[in-house]
Design an enzyme around this catalytic site. Structure first.
Site, PDB file in Angstrom:
ATOM      1  N   HIS B  47      37.744  49.195  45.732  1.00  0.00           N
ATOM      2  CA  HIS B  47      39.232  47.764  46.143  1.00  0.00           C
ATOM      3  C   HIS B  47      40.033  47.514  45.141  1.00  0.00           C
ATOM      4  O   HIS B  47      39.539  48.367  43.763  1.00  0.00           O
ATOM      5  CB  HIS B  47      38.168  46.469  46.810  1.00  0.00           C
ATOM      6  N   GLU B  49      40.660  44.515  43.681  1.00  0.00           N
ATOM      7  CA  GLU B  49      40.446  44.062  42.547  1.00  0.00           C
ATOM      8  C   GLU B  49      39.465  44.158  41.355  1.00  0.00           C
ATOM      9  O   GLU B  49      39.405  43.992  40.709  1.00  0.00           O
ATOM     10  CB  GLU B  49      39.761  42.434  43.087  1.00  0.00           C
ATOM     11  N   CYS B  77      36.787  39.944  49.155  1.00  0.00           N
ATOM     12  CA  CYS B  77      35.397  40.121  49.799  1.00  0.00           C
ATOM     13  C   CYS B  77      34.429  39.662  49.069  1.00  0.00           C
ATOM     14  O   CYS B  77      34.863  39.060  48.108  1.00  0.00           O
ATOM     15  CB  CYS B  77      34.897  41.913  50.577  1.00  0.00           C
ATOM     16  N   CYS B  80      33.731  41.472  45.603  1.00  0.00           N
ATOM     17  CA  CYS B  80      35.476  41.513  44.814  1.00  0.00           C
ATOM     18  C   CYS B  80      34.472  40.201  44.133  1.00  0.00           C
ATOM     19  O   CYS B  80      34.819  39.729  43.449  1.00  0.00           O
ATOM     20  CB  CYS B  80      36.527  41.659  45.243  1.00  0.00           C
TER      21      CYS B  80
END
Lengths: 145, 145
Positions: B47, B49, B77, B80
């Site tokens: 992801h 992040e 999420c 993260c």
């Protein structure tokens, strides 16, 4: 689980918090094994579970580890629980409970939320005494060190 | 936030879910920028992040990003959010809310748990309409193929 413990012990020997993990494929073969490396790699995301998921995904050439199982010596944190969900891990086996930082049976309880789109089957408490004593011994030696 | 949006748009152009992120240092300088790369990297943890946290930690040579801020186009999420906590991010700025998968204002609400040992200051809803329309446009174009 013995391989996960060996990785946890190797992590302790490197001065890392002793947590080890393994991912096995649908045929039971070990796809990836790793211990915690947050200090050595200077990477806050380098928990044992994250490393084995990333390595297994690279080995399979897929971001989804369909039919794969993950073994880890400690209850995963919310970060690792999230990664386990995204990776579509089939079964999660873990050792000691982690009431202070866990995200499966404690705290965020990631798999129990309606926002969690895949939850593995979860089997906790495997060799919990061994996992717990490994962690306690490590923190005791650091305090006394 | 403009850089995060540029990264989200670049992710969309690669066929990834369009999310982009930036980490800035204590002096406001951009330390890392990235878009979502889960498909391209075949890595379920990639992801935006996670990537900027890992890159910023590598740039600083430290697993703790003290005084650093993270900008991301979508509510993080649980995975993260966990990484943001471990990295000791000072302030989190995010765009659109994510009721279906978010772990900050929804679902696991990682930062609100007693098991969360560091929570950033959180500022949500920045350019939310822009972030939301980018995501909706992406999923609409995939459906209409």
């Amino acid at each position: 689980m013995d391989i996960a413990f060996a990785e946890a012990e190797a992590a302790a020997a490197r001065g890392e918090v002793p947590v080890g993990a393994v991912v096995t494929g649908p045929d039971g073969r070990v796809l990836a094994r790793a211990g915690n490396r947050t200090l050595e790699d200077r990477d806050p995301t380098a928990h044992a579970e994250m490393l084995v998921i990333r390595h297994a995904a690279a080995a399979l050439g897929s971001e989804r580890l369909i039919g794969c199982d993950l073994y880890v010596t400690l209850e995963p944190c919310p970060m690792c629980a999230g990664a386990i969900s995204f990776a579509r891990i089939r079964r999660l086996y873990y050792g000691a409970d982690d009431p202070k930082g866990g995200g499966v049976a404690h705290g965020a309880r990631v798999f129990e939320r309606p926002t969690c789109h895949h939850a593995p089957e979860v089997y906790g408490g495997l060799d919990a005494a061994r996992a717990s004593s490994l962690l306690k011994g490590f923190f005791r030696s650091r305090r006394d060190g």
